[in-house]
Write a protein that holds these residues in place. Structure first.
Motif, PDB file in Angstrom:
ATOM      1  N   VAL A 248       0.840  -1.195   0.000  1.00 34.38           N
ATOM      2  CA  VAL A 248       0.000   0.000   0.000  1.00 34.38           C
ATOM      3  C   VAL A 248       0.881   1.252   0.000  1.00 34.38           C
ATOM      4  O   VAL A 248       1.866   1.334   0.719  1.00 34.38           O
ATOM      5  N   ILE A 249       0.509   2.228  -0.831  1.00 39.35           N
ATOM      6  CA  ILE A 249       1.300   3.445  -0.946  1.00 39.35           C
ATOM      7  C   ILE A 249       0.440   4.664  -1.258  1.00 39.35           C
ATOM      8  O   ILE A 249       0.639   5.732  -0.672  1.00 39.35           O
ATOM      9  N   ALA A 250      -0.529   4.523  -2.144  1.00 40.33           N
ATOM     10  CA  ALA A 250      -1.281   5.692  -2.604  1.00 40.33           C
ATOM     11  C   ALA A 250      -2.116   6.298  -1.479  1.00 40.33           C
ATOM     12  O   ALA A 250      -2.126   7.527  -1.293  1.00 40.33           O
ATOM     13  N   GLN A 251      -2.816   5.466  -0.714  1.00 39.79           N
ATOM     14  CA  GLN A 251      -3.724   5.980   0.308  1.00 39.79           C
ATOM     15  C   GLN A 251      -3.003   6.761   1.400  1.00 39.79           C
ATOM     16  O   GLN A 251      -3.411   7.886   1.726  1.00 39.79           O
ATOM     17  N   PRO A 252      -1.929   6.237   2.020  1.00 38.89           N
ATOM     18  CA  PRO A 252      -1.264   7.032   3.058  1.00 38.89           C
ATOM     19  C   PRO A 252      -0.643   8.321   2.532  1.00 38.89           C
ATOM     20  O   PRO A 252      -0.625   9.337   3.236  1.00 38.89           O
ATOM     21  N   MET A 253      -0.162   8.321   1.294  1.00 37.06           N
ATOM     22  CA  MET A 253       0.437   9.533   0.748  1.00 37.06           C
ATOM     23  C   MET A 253      -0.620  10.583   0.432  1.00 37.06           C
ATOM     24  O   MET A 253      -0.411  11.781   0.636  1.00 37.06           O
ATOM     25  N   LEU A 254      -1.787  10.152  -0.055  1.00 35.14           N
ATOM     26  CA  LEU A 254      -2.837  11.104  -0.393  1.00 35.14           C
ATOM     27  C   LEU A 254      -3.518  11.670   0.845  1.00 35.14           C
ATOM     28  O   LEU A 254      -4.092  12.762   0.796  1.00 35.14           O
ATOM     29  N   LEU A 255      -3.482  10.944   1.954  1.00 31.38           N
ATOM     30  CA  LEU A 255      -4.041  11.457   3.198  1.00 31.38           C
ATOM     31  C   LEU A 255      -3.116  12.453   3.883  1.00 31.38           C
ATOM     32  O   LEU A 255      -3.538  13.144   4.818  1.00 31.38           O
ATOM     33  N   ALA A 256      -1.870  12.524   3.448  1.00 25.36           N
ATOM     34  CA  ALA A 256      -0.910  13.447   4.047  1.00 25.36           C
ATOM     35  C   ALA A 256      -1.143  14.866   3.538  1.00 25.36           C
ATOM     36  O   ALA A 256      -1.711  15.066   2.458  1.00 25.36           O
ATOM     37  N   PRO A 257      -0.721  15.891   4.290  1.00 25.92           N
ATOM     38  CA  PRO A 257      -0.848  17.273   3.809  1.00 25.92           C
ATOM     39  C   PRO A 257      -0.070  17.473   2.516  1.00 25.92           C
ATOM     40  O   PRO A 257       1.010  16.910   2.323  1.00 25.92           O
ATOM     41  N   SER A 258      -0.610  18.275   1.626  1.00 31.66           N
ATOM     42  CA  SER A 258       0.028  18.551   0.345  1.00 31.66           C
ATOM     43  C   SER A 258       0.180  20.047   0.166  1.00 31.66           C
ATOM     44  O   SER A 258      -0.686  20.823   0.572  1.00 31.66           O
ATOM     45  N   GLY A 261      -1.096  21.074  -3.949  1.00 35.32           N
ATOM     46  CA  GLY A 261      -1.563  19.898  -4.663  1.00 35.32           C
ATOM     47  C   GLY A 261      -0.485  18.877  -4.953  1.00 35.32           C
ATOM     48  O   GLY A 261      -0.751  17.860  -5.598  1.00 35.32           O
ATOM     49  N   VAL A 262       0.756  19.130  -4.491  1.00 38.53           N
ATOM     50  CA  VAL A 262       1.867  18.217  -4.733  1.00 38.53           C
ATOM     51  C   VAL A 262       1.987  17.255  -3.557  1.00 38.53           C
ATOM     52  O   VAL A 262       2.091  17.684  -2.399  1.00 38.53           O
ATOM     53  N   VAL A 263       1.959  15.958  -3.843  1.00 42.05           N
ATOM     54  CA  VAL A 263       2.059  14.933  -2.808  1.00 42.05           C
ATOM     55  C   VAL A 263       3.531  14.659  -2.537  1.00 42.05           C
ATOM     56  O   VAL A 263       4.325  14.485  -3.464  1.00 42.05           O
ATOM     57  N   SER A 264       3.904  14.637  -1.273  1.00 40.73           N
ATOM     58  CA  SER A 264       5.293  14.402  -0.890  1.00 40.73           C
ATOM     59  C   SER A 264       5.349  13.328   0.174  1.00 40.73           C
ATOM     60  O   SER A 264       4.567  13.345   1.140  1.00 40.73           O
ATOM     61  N   ALA A 265       6.288  12.396   0.016  1.00 42.11           N
ATOM     62  CA  ALA A 265       6.458  11.341   1.012  1.00 42.11           C
ATOM     63  C   ALA A 265       6.973  11.891   2.321  1.00 42.11           C
ATOM     64  O   ALA A 265       6.772  11.291   3.380  1.00 42.11           O
ATOM     65  N   ALA A 266       7.627  13.044   2.287  1.00 41.50           N
ATOM     66  CA  ALA A 266       8.174  13.626   3.514  1.00 41.50           C
ATOM     67  C   ALA A 266       7.081  14.114   4.452  1.00 41.50           C
ATOM     68  O   ALA A 266       7.319  14.283   5.647  1.00 41.50           O
ATOM     69  N   HIS A 278       8.434   4.732   2.046  1.00 40.84           N
ATOM     70  CA  HIS A 278       9.870   4.936   2.214  1.00 40.84           C
ATOM     71  C   HIS A 278      10.614   4.667   0.901  1.00 40.84           C
ATOM     72  O   HIS A 278      11.557   5.392   0.558  1.00 40.84           O
ATOM     73  N   VAL A 279      10.194   3.644   0.188  1.00 39.83           N
ATOM     74  CA  VAL A 279      10.812   3.351  -1.110  1.00 39.83           C
ATOM     75  C   VAL A 279      10.575   4.504  -2.087  1.00 39.83           C
ATOM     76  O   VAL A 279      11.490   4.922  -2.820  1.00 39.83           O
ATOM     77  N   TYR A 280       9.366   5.029  -2.104  1.00 41.10           N
ATOM     78  CA  TYR A 280       9.045   6.170  -2.971  1.00 41.10           C
ATOM     79  C   TYR A 280       9.945   7.358  -2.646  1.00 41.10           C
ATOM     80  O   TYR A 280      10.436   8.044  -3.560  1.00 41.10           O
ATOM     81  N   ALA A 281      10.181   7.605  -1.366  1.00 40.72           N
ATOM     82  CA  ALA A 281      11.042   8.719  -0.973  1.00 40.72           C
ATOM     83  C   ALA A 281      12.472   8.507  -1.464  1.00 40.72           C
ATOM     84  O   ALA A 281      13.137   9.459  -1.913  1.00 40.72           O
ATOM     85  N   GLN A 282      12.965   7.284  -1.405  1.00 39.19           N
ATOM     86  CA  GLN A 282      14.325   7.013  -1.867  1.00 39.19           C
ATOM     87  C   GLN A 282      14.464   7.243  -3.366  1.00 39.19           C
ATOM     88  O   GLN A 282      15.486   7.761  -3.828  1.00 39.19           O
ATOM     89  N   TYR A 283      13.423   6.904  -4.113  1.00 38.74           N
ATOM     90  CA  TYR A 283      13.478   7.086  -5.562  1.00 38.74           C
ATOM     91  C   TYR A 283      13.344   8.552  -5.958  1.00 38.74           C
ATOM     92  O   TYR A 283      14.198   9.102  -6.673  1.00 38.74           O
ATOM     93  N   PHE A 284      12.278   9.191  -5.528  1.00 34.68           N
ATOM     94  CA  PHE A 284      11.887  10.473  -6.105  1.00 34.68           C
ATOM     95  C   PHE A 284      12.202  11.677  -5.225  1.00 34.68           C
ATOM     96  O   PHE A 284      12.087  12.808  -5.692  1.00 34.68           O
ATOM     97  N   THR A 285      12.580  11.449  -3.974  1.00 35.71           N
ATOM     98  CA  THR A 285      12.993  12.563  -3.118  1.00 35.71           C
ATOM     99  C   THR A 285      14.505  12.649  -3.016  1.00 35.71           C
ATOM    100  O   THR A 285      15.093  13.732  -3.164  1.00 35.71           O
TER     101      THR A 285
END
Length: 331
Positions: A248-258, A261-266, A278-285
């Motif tokens: 699971v990745i999309a739901q926790p990231m979309l529930l986070a503050p943006s 409109g930009v979703v950030s793993a941080a 965490h994997v998403y953050a390593q790739y794109f952050t």
């Protein structure tokens, strides 16, 4: 004295099976027909699964950032770092806790809904459609809707609390955000309900009637007849539920503050900082594609081991009308 009679040619041709002319036989029994029908899936599986996995495996042994062509071979350094990284262990712990919570609730809720809509009542078709409808809503749309519902300032959830004279709750922050995510996952259990309903309708009614004639109540019939015959369906839902929950990745990231409109793993809360986040953050952050690829392969191994253990355990608790290994009936 017996008389040997011979059927007329037109009668004999109608009785004997017609043999197609040479070279005109239907190719249903040829192996190339099988490969022709499975070719689209095989091509997609190779191009979209096998090749990317092998490419990620190769990348996991490098320090690639996905942009620069200067890539160095680092061997198992990424894997050693991942096993010693406190953030990785925390995200894996949160993912495991989420999995052992949401999977049993999802399976249990699916079975209970299936039992409910399987009752001989009027309008059961409408209720089946209503309970299944959330399952067809895209996960992104559902997560954004949940984010609006549980907004602290303008969300209907806090509006209802205000009408009851209660203080507003910061739903999208720890620890309440975990319950928001759990409610979001349980909202779309209609797909599991449909699978359980198919399993319930496949159970012979004669077995239930025989159990009732022997004096068994509803609960005993459910536990000793329905559950054993439904156990292959339950095993299927547990296995697929574990695999989906671990990724699971999309739901926790979309529930986070943006921001804008930009979703950030941080910005994901620590309680919802799952492994794939965490994997998403390593790739794109951080641009650590080699390290992120190593994390993905570690997750693949973990999911593979858990699935194997669940399947092995299922052999001792799952009832099959026919032995899945082809040894005949099992009861």
């Amino acid at each position: 004295m017996s008389v040997k009679t011979e059927a007329r040619p037109e009668v004999r041709s109608a009785i004997e099976p017609q043999q197609p002319p040479p070279g005109k036989r239907w190719s249903r029994y040829r192996s190339r027909t099988f490969y022709a029908f499975t070719a689209p899936w095989l091509i997609g599986f190779l191009a979209l699964t096998v090749i990317p996995m092998l490419y990620a495996l190769r990348m996991s042994f490098t320090n690639s950032n996905g942009i620069s062509e200067k890539v160095s071979w680092v061997g198992f350094d990424n894997y050693v770092e991942a096993l010693q990284d406190a953030d990785v262990l925390h995200s894996l712990y949160r993912t495991g806790l989420f999995t052992i919570t949401v999977v049993p609730l999802t399976v249990l809720g699916s079975v209970l809904l299936a039992l409910l809509v399987n009752q001989p009542v009027r309008g059961k078709g409408f209720f089946r459609m209503a309970f299944y409808l959330p399952a067809v809503v895209p996960g992104v749309a559902a997560a954004l809707t949940w984010k609006l519902i549980f907004d602290k300032d303008a969300g209907p959830a806090n509006g209802i609390l205000g009408m009851l004279g209660l203080d507003p709750v910061t739903w999208l922050q720890d620890p309440a955000v975990s319950y928001v995510l759990l409610s979001l996952m349980l909202w779309s259990i209609g797909g599991g309900m449909l699978v359980s309903l198919a399993g319930l309708q496949d159970i012979p009614k004669e077995l239930m009637e025989a159990a009732r004639m022997d004096g068994a109540g509803r609960l005993r019939v459910f536990w000793h007849v329905t559950v054993p015959l439904l156990s292959p369906i339950l095993l299927f839902q547990v296995v697929t539920g574990v695999i989906n929950a671990m990724q699971v990745i999309a739901q926790p990231m979309l529930l986070a503050p943006s921001a804008g409109g930009v979703v950030s793993a941080a910005k994901v809360s620590p309680d919802n900082n799952f492994y794939m986040v965490h994997v998403y953050a390593q790739y794109f952050t951080f641009g650590r594609w080699g390290y992120g690829s190593a994390l993905l392969w570690l997750l693949f191994v973990v999911v593979l081991v858990i699935t194997f253990l669940v399947m092995r355990l299922g052999k001792s608790v799952v009832f099959y009308n026919v032995d899945p290994e082809g040894q005949g009936e099992k009861g």
